[in-house]
Design an enzyme around this catalytic site. Structure first.
Site, PDB file in Angstrom:
ATOM      1  N   TYR A  18       0.837  -1.195   0.000  1.00 23.41           N
ATOM      2  CA  TYR A  18       0.000   0.000   0.000  1.00 23.41           C
ATOM      3  C   TYR A  18       0.878   1.253   0.000  1.00 23.41           C
ATOM      4  O   TYR A  18       0.641   2.190  -0.769  1.00 23.41           O
ATOM      5  CB  TYR A  18      -0.942   0.005   1.211  1.00 23.41           C
ATOM      6  CG  TYR A  18      -1.796   1.239   1.274  1.00 23.41           C
ATOM      7  CD1 TYR A  18      -2.980   1.317   0.546  1.00 23.41           C
ATOM      8  CD2 TYR A  18      -1.411   2.342   2.027  1.00 23.41           C
ATOM      9  CE1 TYR A  18      -3.764   2.464   0.577  1.00 23.41           C
ATOM     10  CE2 TYR A  18      -2.184   3.485   2.063  1.00 23.41           C
ATOM     11  CZ  TYR A  18      -3.357   3.550   1.337  1.00 23.41           C
ATOM     12  OH  TYR A  18      -4.115   4.692   1.373  1.00 23.41           O
ATOM     13  N   HIS A  22       1.586   4.394  -3.056  1.00 25.27           N
ATOM     14  CA  HIS A  22       1.369   5.823  -2.832  1.00 25.27           C
ATOM     15  C   HIS A  22       2.661   6.638  -2.942  1.00 25.27           C
ATOM     16  O   HIS A  22       2.663   7.832  -2.636  1.00 25.27           O
ATOM     17  CB  HIS A  22       0.701   6.046  -1.470  1.00 25.27           C
ATOM     18  CG  HIS A  22      -0.746   5.720  -1.509  1.00 25.27           C
ATOM     19  ND1 HIS A  22      -1.202   4.432  -1.465  1.00 25.27           N
ATOM     20  CD2 HIS A  22      -1.839   6.519  -1.639  1.00 25.27           C
ATOM     21  CE1 HIS A  22      -2.516   4.445  -1.554  1.00 25.27           C
ATOM     22  NE2 HIS A  22      -2.929   5.693  -1.657  1.00 25.27           N
ATOM     23  N   TYR A  41      -5.210  17.381   0.292  1.00 19.86           N
ATOM     24  CA  TYR A  41      -5.530  15.965   0.535  1.00 19.86           C
ATOM     25  C   TYR A  41      -4.320  15.315   1.194  1.00 19.86           C
ATOM     26  O   TYR A  41      -3.220  15.343   0.656  1.00 19.86           O
ATOM     27  CB  TYR A  41      -5.836  15.280  -0.793  1.00 19.86           C
ATOM     28  CG  TYR A  41      -6.609  13.988  -0.695  1.00 19.86           C
ATOM     29  CD1 TYR A  41      -6.283  13.008   0.224  1.00 19.86           C
ATOM     30  CD2 TYR A  41      -7.664  13.731  -1.552  1.00 19.86           C
ATOM     31  CE1 TYR A  41      -6.985  11.831   0.302  1.00 19.86           C
ATOM     32  CE2 TYR A  41      -8.379  12.557  -1.502  1.00 19.86           C
ATOM     33  CZ  TYR A  41      -8.039  11.613  -0.569  1.00 19.86           C
ATOM     34  OH  TYR A  41      -8.730  10.436  -0.501  1.00 19.86           O
ATOM     35  N   TRP A  76      -8.298   3.240 -10.260  1.00 24.55           N
ATOM     36  CA  TRP A  76      -7.473   3.363  -9.055  1.00 24.55           C
ATOM     37  C   TRP A  76      -8.168   2.714  -7.857  1.00 24.55           C
ATOM     38  O   TRP A  76      -7.578   1.926  -7.130  1.00 24.55           O
ATOM     39  CB  TRP A  76      -7.176   4.835  -8.769  1.00 24.55           C
ATOM     40  CG  TRP A  76      -6.453   5.057  -7.481  1.00 24.55           C
ATOM     41  CD1 TRP A  76      -7.011   5.393  -6.279  1.00 24.55           C
ATOM     42  CD2 TRP A  76      -5.054   4.921  -7.241  1.00 24.55           C
ATOM     43  NE1 TRP A  76      -6.039   5.495  -5.309  1.00 24.55           N
ATOM     44  CE2 TRP A  76      -4.828   5.208  -5.879  1.00 24.55           C
ATOM     45  CE3 TRP A  76      -3.966   4.608  -8.042  1.00 24.55           C
ATOM     46  CZ2 TRP A  76      -3.565   5.182  -5.294  1.00 24.55           C
ATOM     47  CZ3 TRP A  76      -2.699   4.593  -7.466  1.00 24.55           C
ATOM     48  CH2 TRP A  76      -2.507   4.871  -6.118  1.00 24.55           C
TER      49      TRP A  76
END
Length: 126
Positions: A18, A22, A41, A76
């Site tokens: 994960y 990113h 964000y 995504w």
């Protein structure tokens, strides 16, 4: 402006992957988030794979609708969904929303500058 907080839990066995996904996020997904109207964000990772997210937007319903209709976001989110525990649906739509309980600037504005000057004067007195 709306401030949105949400929480998800990452599967412990997939945490490293994960994080790799990113660093960085696909450029086209970054552009799609910006086109949706989300700003500032940010994702934070806590103990046990707890993920806290935050963003600001002028219209969260419009931002949600934009991303829900986006083929880029759909791709995504389809790839990301396997990383989360107990998630029913797309991560961007099924995350647990969090209630805002404190925001410094809002409370400072509510107190007003006059009160802050008085508090400042009292704290500097001998």
């Amino acid at each position: 402006m709306e401030r949105i907080g949400f929480q998800l839990t990452i599967r412990p066995e997939l945490l490293d992957e994960y994080l790799e996904r990113h660093a960085p996020v696909w450029p086209e997904m970054l552009a799609e988030i910006a086109r949706a109207g989300r700003r500032n964000y940010t994702l934070f990772l806590g103990e046990g794979g707890t993920l806290f997210g935050y963003y600001e937007t002028d219209d969260d319903a419009a931002a949600q609708a934009h991303l829900a209709a986006s083929p880029i976001a759909a791709r995504w989110e389809a790839e990301m969904s396997r990383f989360f525990v107990d998630l029913d649906g797309r991560p961007d739509q099924a995350a647990t929303p969090l209630s805002e309980v404190f925001h410094l600037e809002d409370q400072l504005a509510a107190v007003g500058e006059t009160a802050l000057i008085r508090i400042d004067d009292e704290s500097s007195a001998p």
